[in-house]
Design a protein around this motif. Sequence first.
Motif, short mmCIF file in Angstrom:
data_model
loop_
_atom_site.label_atom_id
_atom_site.label_comp_id
_atom_site.label_asym_id
_atom_site.label_seq_id
_atom_site.Cartn_x
_atom_site.Cartn_y
_atom_site.Cartn_z
N PHE A 1 0.83 -1.21 0.00
CA PHE A 1 0.00 0.00 0.00
C PHE A 1 0.86 1.26 0.00
O PHE A 1 0.54 2.25 -0.66
N LEU A 2 1.96 1.22 0.75
CA LEU A 2 2.84 2.39 0.81
C LEU A 2 3.50 2.65 -0.54
O LEU A 2 3.63 3.79 -0.98
N PHE A 3 3.96 1.57 -1.21
CA PHE A 3 4.58 1.74 -2.52
C PHE A 3 3.56 2.17 -3.57
O PHE A 3 3.92 2.76 -4.58
N MET A 4 2.27 1.87 -3.32
CA MET A 4 1.21 2.34 -4.22
C MET A 4 0.84 3.79 -3.94
O MET A 4 -0.09 4.33 -4.52
N ARG A 5 1.58 4.41 -2.99
CA ARG A 5 1.41 5.81 -2.63
C ARG A 5 0.04 6.11 -2.03
O ARG A 5 -0.51 7.20 -2.22
N GLN A 6 -0.49 5.15 -1.29
CA GLN A 6 -1.73 5.40 -0.56
C GLN A 6 -1.40 6.24 0.67
O GLN A 6 -0.28 6.20 1.18
N PRO A 7 -2.38 7.02 1.17
CA PRO A 7 -2.14 7.74 2.42
C PRO A 7 -1.68 6.78 3.52
O PRO A 7 -2.14 5.63 3.57
N VAL A 8 -0.79 7.25 4.38
CA VAL A 8 -0.18 6.37 5.37
C VAL A 8 -1.22 5.69 6.25
O VAL A 8 -1.17 4.48 6.49
N PHE A 9 -2.20 6.46 6.75
CA PHE A 9 -3.17 5.85 7.65
C PHE A 9 -4.05 4.82 6.92
O PHE A 9 -4.45 3.81 7.50
N VAL A 10 -4.30 5.05 5.62
CA VAL A 10 -5.07 4.09 4.82
C VAL A 10 -4.27 2.79 4.66
O VAL A 10 -4.81 1.68 4.78
N ALA A 11 -2.96 2.93 4.40
CA ALA A 11 -2.11 1.75 4.24
C ALA A 11 -2.07 0.92 5.51
O ALA A 11 -2.18 -0.32 5.47
N ILE A 12 -1.93 1.59 6.65
CA ILE A 12 -1.85 0.85 7.92
C ILE A 12 -3.19 0.20 8.27
O ILE A 12 -3.24 -0.96 8.69
N LEU A 13 -4.29 0.93 8.08
CA LEU A 13 -5.61 0.37 8.38
C LEU A 13 -5.93 -0.80 7.45
O LEU A 13 -6.53 -1.80 7.86
N GLY A 14 -5.52 -0.66 6.17
CA GLY A 14 -5.75 -1.75 5.22
C GLY A 14 -5.02 -3.01 5.63
O GLY A 14 -5.58 -4.12 5.60
N ALA A 15 -3.76 -2.86 6.04
CA ALA A 15 -2.98 -4.02 6.49
C ALA A 15 -3.59 -4.62 7.75
O ALA A 15 -3.65 -5.85 7.92
N THR A 16 -4.06 -3.77 8.66
CA THR A 16 -4.69 -4.25 9.90
C THR A 16 -5.97 -5.02 9.59
O THR A 16 -6.25 -6.07 10.20
N ALA A 17 -6.76 -4.50 8.64
CA ALA A 17 -8.02 -5.16 8.27
C ALA A 17 -7.76 -6.56 7.70
O ALA A 17 -8.53 -7.49 7.97
N ILE A 18 -6.68 -6.71 6.94
CA ILE A 18 -6.33 -8.03 6.38
C ILE A 18 -6.08 -9.03 7.50
O ILE A 18 -6.50 -10.19 7.43
N TYR A 19 -5.40 -8.58 8.55
CA TYR A 19 -5.13 -9.47 9.69
C TYR A 19 -6.44 -9.93 10.33
O TYR A 19 -6.62 -11.11 10.65
N PHE A 20 -7.39 -9.01 10.51
CA PHE A 20 -8.66 -9.35 11.14
C PHE A 20 -9.50 -10.26 10.23
O PHE A 20 -10.30 -11.05 10.72
N LEU A 21 -9.34 -10.14 8.91
CA LEU A 21 -10.05 -11.03 8.00
C LEU A 21 -9.57 -12.47 8.15
O LEU A 21 -10.36 -13.41 8.04
N PHE A 22 -8.29 -12.64 8.40
CA PHE A 22 -7.73 -13.99 8.59
C PHE A 22 -8.12 -14.57 9.94
O PHE A 22 -8.28 -15.78 10.07
#
Length: 428
Positions: A15-36
């Motif tokens: 997400f960071l390399f895709m130049r997403q806003p930092v908080f969006v990148a972190i929340l997206g990664a966190t959401a993936i963990y909760f999906l698993f």
Amino acid sequence: MDIAIFLCCFALLLFLFMRQPVFVAILGATAIYFLFHTELNSAFMVQRVIAGTQSIPLLAIPFFVCAGVFMNYTGVTKRIIDFCEALIGNVIGGIGHVTVLVATIMGGLSGSNLADAAMEAKMLVPEMRKRGFSNEFASVLVATAAIITPLIPPGIAMIIYGSIANVSIGKLFVAGIGPGLLLCVTLMILVAVISYKRGYTNKHPVDTSFKRVVKTFKGAFLPLCLPIVIIGGIRIGAFTPTEAGSVAIVYSLLLGIIYREMSFKNIMQGLKETVLTSASIMLIVGAASAFAWILTRERVPQYLTGLFIHHLNSGVLFLICVNLFLIFIGMFIESTAAMIILVPLLTPIAAHFGIDEIQFAMVVIFNFSIGVLSPPMGTLMFVTCSITKCPMLNFIKEAVPFYLLLVFCLILLTFVPVFTTGLVNLVY
């Protein structure tokens, strides 16, 4: 640790390399963990984000941001520039030295390196170009000088670090003076050397008479007292670091009344800027707090501690590895987010090796400050170049001696504790 944590970290980097806003990148990664981990209620992620922002010490962030914004509307910046120019305006590379001094003084007023870089890029880079400095050199100097801001109290980075690592914010404020002055002095030496080689001298001498020094000092005296009021008030117990932020706001409003340069419109605009800036910081803090909870749940701190202890047998090797690691991370991840995630992982290891908590704090903050200036994602570089219209490649080429200087200062802070703990031991 299971596969979910690895996918979570991979998603964050993606997400960071895709130049997403930092908080969006972190929340997206966190959401993936909760999906698993379906056994975890998704509402818990929201609770962790909110809980991450509900810390009393973090209240100091909007307070000091507001004080810094108000300072810019009171004419303080112009008064400090005049005072610095009256002191050293005629030496070789005079306006370059003024830039470094202004960054050092304003660092104790605004607390935001990006705000200081933007302000100096608008006010001082055009003046440096008029006096013969290249646009590339002027841009790099402004961006590098802005690194002093998170070091000189009341830097926002110190407030965040202290609240995360449970370290005295008052002591961090005092400790930051040493690294800030070290960088100020070494930067001025480098400016003098480069200016001498390139012939950056004032074609039209400025007035540096004792009369002008006294006159400009009178105008800059009250703003210069703010860091003294903050540190002195915290030290004698008059107020806490959080309450110091509100004191700074009142002080800046008083300056606006005394100088008669702040209108009601300025106050409203300043409050709007404060909300926008504070919101962007707190979004990152909340998101990073949820991500840090995941790392704690997966026992990543314990795993890393065991790894370091098993493979490294001395604090010196640990500090060298940490410096290399943090500079690299700082090139890609916003410093606030990286600090919230990594500080809980690294501080227990530093404590195991007997490294002073104040010294380690300054080393971490300085490392992330270097990262903010470094390609490919250095925010200071982007902010400065966008204002001065300096091509990025030219900026990087011109910045090479400045990077070497920063590495030299980092080595001193890492292995000569007096620069970080000397004042703390004296005051406390």
